[in-house]
Design an enzyme around this catalytic site. Structure first.
Site, short mmCIF file in Angstrom:
data_model
loop_
_atom_site.label_atom_id
_atom_site.label_comp_id
_atom_site.label_asym_id
_atom_site.label_seq_id
_atom_site.Cartn_x
_atom_site.Cartn_y
_atom_site.Cartn_z
N LYS A 178 -9.91 1.03 -3.10
CA LYS A 178 -10.90 0.55 -4.02
C LYS A 178 -12.29 0.19 -3.67
CE LYS A 178 -7.99 -0.46 -8.00
NZ LYS A 178 -7.64 -1.37 -8.88
N LYS A 197 -2.66 10.98 -5.99
CA LYS A 197 -2.35 10.54 -7.16
C LYS A 197 -3.01 10.63 -8.55
CE LYS A 197 -3.00 5.63 -7.32
NZ LYS A 197 -2.72 4.40 -7.08
N LYS A 211 -6.55 6.55 -13.04
CA LYS A 211 -7.59 6.57 -14.21
C LYS A 211 -9.05 6.48 -13.78
CE LYS A 211 -4.86 3.00 -16.51
NZ LYS A 211 -4.57 1.40 -16.64
P1 AMP Z 1 -2.65 1.05 -13.47
O1 AMP Z 1 -3.35 2.25 -13.97
O2 AMP Z 1 -3.20 0.80 -12.01
O3 AMP Z 1 -2.94 -0.36 -14.22
O4 AMP Z 1 -1.14 1.13 -13.12
C1 AMP Z 1 -0.20 0.57 -14.25
C2 AMP Z 1 1.24 1.22 -13.85
O5 AMP Z 1 1.31 2.59 -13.53
C3 AMP Z 1 1.61 0.57 -12.42
O6 AMP Z 1 3.03 0.22 -12.49
C4 AMP Z 1 1.47 1.81 -11.47
O7 AMP Z 1 2.27 1.76 -10.26
C5 AMP Z 1 1.82 2.92 -12.24
N1 AMP Z 1 0.99 3.95 -11.96
C6 AMP Z 1 -0.44 4.21 -11.77
N2 AMP Z 1 -0.87 5.54 -11.34
C7 AMP Z 1 0.47 6.30 -11.38
C8 AMP Z 1 1.03 7.46 -10.78
N3 AMP Z 1 -0.20 8.42 -10.58
N4 AMP Z 1 2.13 7.95 -10.77
C9 AMP Z 1 3.14 6.74 -10.83
N5 AMP Z 1 2.88 5.54 -11.34
C10 AMP Z 1 1.57 5.17 -11.33
#
Ligand code: AMP
Ligand code: TRP
Length: 341
Positions: A118, A204, A207
């Site tokens: 990041k 991956k 967002k």
């Molecule tokens: P965040 O979008 O960073 O707030 O992530 C929220 C949850 O979604 C966390 O448990 C991450 O590990 C999971 N997560 C985010 N992106 C992915 C992805 N591409 N594949 C699987 N899990 C994800």
């Protein structure tokens, strides 16, 4: 009587209210929270303090926070087993983060992969908060004495750090007989733990990817889903297969189909082994639209009843705060603070 009186193990997890939730968040995290919620006492928070570790828009933060809480309900979080709350509503999160900050070595944070990635994207504009992000996450987890933390693969390092911080507190301020903090375990399911981008099967789904075409959001319309799958990256090979490292997009799209259809891997491998993309893409499109339809309908219902959502978060706050404040007091006492008179 509290809904949490059966002596079950505790679960805590959270998602940031930055942008829409996508299939990675759903398949890597929230779907698993829902699947196992009846076995645990669960706390699910919307981590809005984490959302400001990168530049954010104050005009949409509150609405985005509500929207994520509504999506938790829409995805099937059941208040019989789970508490939903907003991180910033409970000041113990920030307070414990400060206490943990003072015992966490700086170089532990500098090693974090997500920080490095990041920070690279942010260029000049890296805040102290971005570096400190995992300590706040440790506070989220440790405040609830969580046994299990269900997340996607990318969060594993942060949970290991949480354990290291808890061990350090226990070593320095606890005793053999009386530990201060409970050590949590990551709960990472193999399938869906790493959903990849639709435009590049080696990265991956995220967002923060500037391309909307790289992800399917839970609230995308059928038209958007159709367009994104139609334009997603594939290859020129006929016959679809899992686990071929030369074909990351193929593995990712088959995995999405498996998880969204509820079939198992063997069934899908067989069903798709002779298919070309022209046949598979409409199938994946239809399956995705159908899988998201009930979530979208429930989301609309929840959003139309604002009073209900507010009452869920108010109650959630009360439940969560009671637990969080107890832990905070325990840590403060161990560190030698006086109790306010
Ligand atoms: P965040 O979008 O960073 O707030 O992530 C929220 C949850 O979604 C966390 O448990 C991450 O590990 C999971 N997560 C985010 N992106 C992915 C992805 N591409 N594949 C699987 N899990 C994800
Ligand atoms: N860092 C997590 C992510 O980006 C979100 C998060 C914050 C979290 N606090 C948490 C996840 C506590 C699990 C437990 O996905």
């Amino acid at each position: 009587m509290s809904k949490y009186s059966l002596g079950k193990q505790r679960v805590l997890s959270g998602v940031q209210p930055t942008g829409n939730l996508h299939l990675g968040n759903y398949l890597g995290a929230i779907r698993n929270w829902v699947a196992s919620q009846s076995q645990y006492d669960n706390f699910f928070c919307v981590v809005d303090l984490h959302a400001i570790t990168v530049p954010h828009n104050p005009a949409t933060l509150a609405a985005d926070t509500y929207s994520i809480a509504a999506l938790y309900l829409a995805c099937g979080i059941d208040l019989e087993y789970s508490t939903i709350f907003v991180q910033s509503h409970i000041s113990a999160h920030s307070e414990l983060a400060w206490l943990l900050n003072c015992i966490t070595p700086l170089n532990w944070l500098e090693r974090m992969i997500q920080f490095k990635e990041k920070a690279l994207k942010q260029g000049e504009n890296v805040s102290v908060g971005l570096l400190d992000y995992p300590v706040l996450m440790a506070a989220d987890i440790l405040l609830y004495d969580a046994d299990q933390v269900p997340v996607g693969e990318d969060q594993k390092q942060h949970i290991e750090l949480t354990r290291d911080i808890a061990i350090r507190i226990n070593d320095q301020f606890g005793s053999k007989k009386k530990t201060v903090l409970k050590l949590p375990e990551p709960l990472i399911r193999k399938e869906g733990a790493r959903v990849m981008s639709l435009t590049d099967g080696t990265r991956k789904m995220s967002k923060s990817d500037p391309s909307e075409l790289s992800r399917i959001n839970l609230l995308d319309s059928p038209e958007e889903i159709k367009k994104k799958i139609k334009r997603c990256k594939t290859d020129a090979v006929k016959g679809l297969e899992f686990d071929n490292p030369e074909r990351p997009e193929c593995n990712n799209l088959l995995t999405l189909y498996t998880l969204l259809s509820g079939k198992n891997k063997e069934e899908v491998a067989q069903e798709c082994q002779d298919m070309g993309w022209g046949q598979f893409k409409p199938l994946l499109t239809e399956t995705t639209i159908e899988a998201l339809k009930p979530i979208q309908q429930k989301y609309q219902e929840v959003m139309e009843e604002k009073g209900y959502l507010e009452s869920v978060l108010r109650e959630g706050r009360q439940q969560a705060e009671a637990v969080a404040n107890q832990t905070l007091s325990r840590v403060k006492a161990a560190l030698g603070y006086s109790v306010p008179l």
